[in-house]
Design an enzyme around this catalytic site. Structure first.
Site, PDB file in Angstrom:
ATOM      1  N   HIS A 170      70.018  31.990  56.987  1.00  0.00           N
ATOM      2  CA  HIS A 170      70.619  31.604  55.708  1.00  0.00           C
ATOM      3  C   HIS A 170      70.295  32.633  54.651  1.00  0.00           C
ATOM      4  O   HIS A 170      69.276  33.321  54.720  1.00  0.00           O
ATOM      5  CB  HIS A 170      70.145  30.214  55.275  1.00  0.00           C
ATOM      6  CG  HIS A 170      68.719  30.148  54.828  1.00  0.00           C
ATOM      7  ND1 HIS A 170      68.322  30.472  53.555  1.00  0.00           N
ATOM      8  CD2 HIS A 170      67.585  29.798  55.492  1.00  0.00           C
ATOM      9  CE1 HIS A 170      67.007  30.309  53.444  1.00  0.00           C
ATOM     10  NE2 HIS A 170      66.541  29.907  54.606  1.00  0.00           N
ATOM     11  N   CYS A 171      71.201  32.759  53.694  1.00  0.00           N
ATOM     12  CA  CYS A 171      70.968  33.639  52.564  1.00  0.00           C
ATOM     13  C   CYS A 171      70.742  32.778  51.334  1.00  0.00           C
ATOM     14  O   CYS A 171      70.162  31.703  51.430  1.00  0.00           O
ATOM     15  CB  CYS A 171      72.119  34.621  52.385  1.00  0.00           C
ATOM     16  SG  CYS A 171      73.700  33.830  52.036  1.00  0.00           S
ATOM     17  N   MET A 172      71.219  33.194  50.199  1.00  0.00           N
ATOM     18  CA  MET A 172      70.940  32.470  48.961  1.00  0.00           C
ATOM     19  C   MET A 172      71.806  31.232  48.793  1.00  0.00           C
ATOM     20  O   MET A 172      71.422  30.294  48.116  1.00  0.00           O
ATOM     21  CB  MET A 172      71.122  33.417  47.766  1.00  0.00           C
ATOM     22  CG  MET A 172      70.083  34.508  47.726  1.00  0.00           C
ATOM     23  SD  MET A 172      70.497  35.850  46.586  1.00  0.00           S
ATOM     24  CE  MET A 172      71.783  36.709  47.475  1.00  0.00           C
TER      25      MET A 172
END
Length: 474
Positions: free
Chosen positions: A26-28
């Site tokens: 996952h990123c932001m």
């Protein structure tokens, strides 16, 4: 059942069930899922889930759930499916769901029009190798920056005390835990991307460190006769070596009997690729990386204002196309060889130009409520170097502001290039967030560049970047 638990359950079901999930990162704002069989994914169901802001159909399925809860949803999905979970970057923001939704709707539309090529696959591979390391780069870089500031204060006599020197030593040890062993981390991630055993990739990365080799008992470069240096060839050599390792390992798995595969395959693979790495890849990759560093520093040093403008102006389109990831190994090579990368502060001006353009849109298009609502969410994080909501949610869809933002980035890049010797000690975010990573106390120069980019983006957008329809929507 909490909102996060429901989201995780619904997303997993739409992806074809827990058995269809291979791994999760996952990123932001996005949960990125690698599935075993894309045919089992129900995209219509996925897009209709309450709480899903957008879906990007790519090599990894990207499910936009927004900041704040993305890490919780990703962890719950990993727990439910048993899939491995890695983290790209984290964020703890609470306000910009509308900006994120608008950004990813336009991003999906833009990406769907792009033809997937071998070059794009290479870029994705590079991104998948280094994106999981970004939090470590930032953390280690900031810790190293704190150590450098304390060390400078000690040298200047502004502070004193043996205990402060001990703190500096400890901070540098923590920093080097990332930077010194970067080749190993790169080898592990490269193996994951190329489908090899991660541990074997880590060993090849560690091999380039030439542990135990001394001046009294060196390994010679077979091409020049000089002593081979630890880390020669850098991460470029590591990535190439692990790519070769993946092909050899996969081939051996097919021909070695199952009864002895666990013993024979890793042994032969490591021996073959290890020798090839030391005697062939390290010398050749060293030649390539040295030449690359020389050329880039020469371009920035000689070109000055002109080079700074070109890099600052054209970096935003590279981000839009996803080509900016190719610069990550270049930044790292520059840092490894010279202690800092002059390229990153100039490239960071692209985001600053976009922030200036966004401020101009806020002022100029006061009657455009939809645009202002998007800017409320996208602009604050833009100051911190997170530019995706502004690119895909504001400037790119509107057209003109994207080009005026590029000009603003060029103005900031020209200022940075003109001042000269403004580098960053680690790979990290841009904007204000890059300030603690600026090398050699050139903080003021970087701030001047930021202000110039803000001003350039604002002025060009205010006077040339809007239309009547933007200013007075019906």
């Amino acid at each position: 059942m909490s909102k996060e638990e429901r989201l995780a359950k619904d997303i997993t079901h739409a992806l074809g069930g827990s058995q269809n999930i291979s791994n999760i990162i996952h990123c932001m704002t996005r949960v990125r899922i690698k599935v075993h069989n894309d045919a089992k994914v129900n995209y219509d169901e996925l897009k209709s889930i309450n709480g899903v802001l957008g879906v990007v159909e790519d090599e990894r399925i990207q499910v936009v759930v927004g900041p704040g809860i993305v890490n919780k949803v990703a962890k719950l999905m990993a727990d439910q499916s048993g899939a491995t979970l890695a983290e790209e970057t984290t964020e703890n923001q609470s306000y910009k769901s509308q900006a994120e939704k608008r950004a990813y709707e336009h991003k999906k539309q833009f990406q769907s029009q792009r033809k997937q090529s071998k070059w794009n696959k290479v870029l994705k591979s590079i991104a998948n190798i280094f994106i999981p390391l970004i939090p470590a780069f930032i953390g280690a870089g900031l810790i190293g920056g704190i150590a450098a500031i304390l060390s400078n204060l000690l040298t200047a006599g502004s502070i004193s005390g043996q205990w402060i020197q001990q703190i500096v030593t400890v901070l540098n040890v923590i920093k080097d835990g990332m930077l010194f062993y970067l080749a190993i981390f790169t080898g592990i991630n490269s193996a994951k991307v190329f489908g090899a055993t991660p541990g074997l990739g880590g060993v090849i990365g560690g091999t380039t460190l030439l542990t135990g080799i001394t001046d009294e008992n060196p390994i010679k470069n077979i091409f020049t006769g000089e002593h081979l240096a630890a880390g020669q060839g850098g991460i470029i050599g590591v990535i190439f070596a692990v790519w070769l390792l993946s092909m050899v390992e996969k081939r051996l798995h097919k021909i070695i009997p199952n009864s002895i595969d666990i013993i024979v395959t890793p042994t032969i693979t490591l021996l073959l690729i290890g020798l090839l790495t030391i005697f062939i890849i390290m010398p050749l990759a060293g030649f390539v990386s040295d030449g690359l560093v020389y050329v880039i520093n020469w371009i920035i040093g000689v070109g000055g204002i002109f080079s700074g403008f070109i890099i600052g102006a054209f970096f935003l389109p590279l981000v839009m196309l996803g080509l900016h990831h190719i610069f990550t190994p270049i930044h790292i090579e520059l840092i490894n060889q010279t202690g800092s990368t002059y390229l990153l502060p100039i490239a960071a001006m692209a985001g600053a130009g976009q922030v200036g353009a966004a401020i101009a849109l806020w002022v100029r298009c006061g009657k455009n409520k939809e645009l202002r609502n998007t800017l409320k969410g996208a602009l604050p994080v833009g100051f911190l170097g997170i530019g995706e909501p502004l690119i895909y949610g504001v400037t790119l869809p509107l057209g003109r502001p994207f080009f005026t933002a590029c000009i603003g980035g060029g103005v900031g890049g020209a200022v940075i290039g003109g001042i000269g010797h403004i580098g960053a000690t680690a790979v990290g975010p841009s904007g204000i967030s890059l300030l603690p990573l600026i090398a050699n106390n050139m903080y003021l120069g970087y701030i001047v560049g930021l202000l110039a980019a803000y001003a350039g983006g604002f002025i060009f957008t205010y006077f040339f970047g809007t239309t009547k329809e933007m200013r007075n929507p019906e």
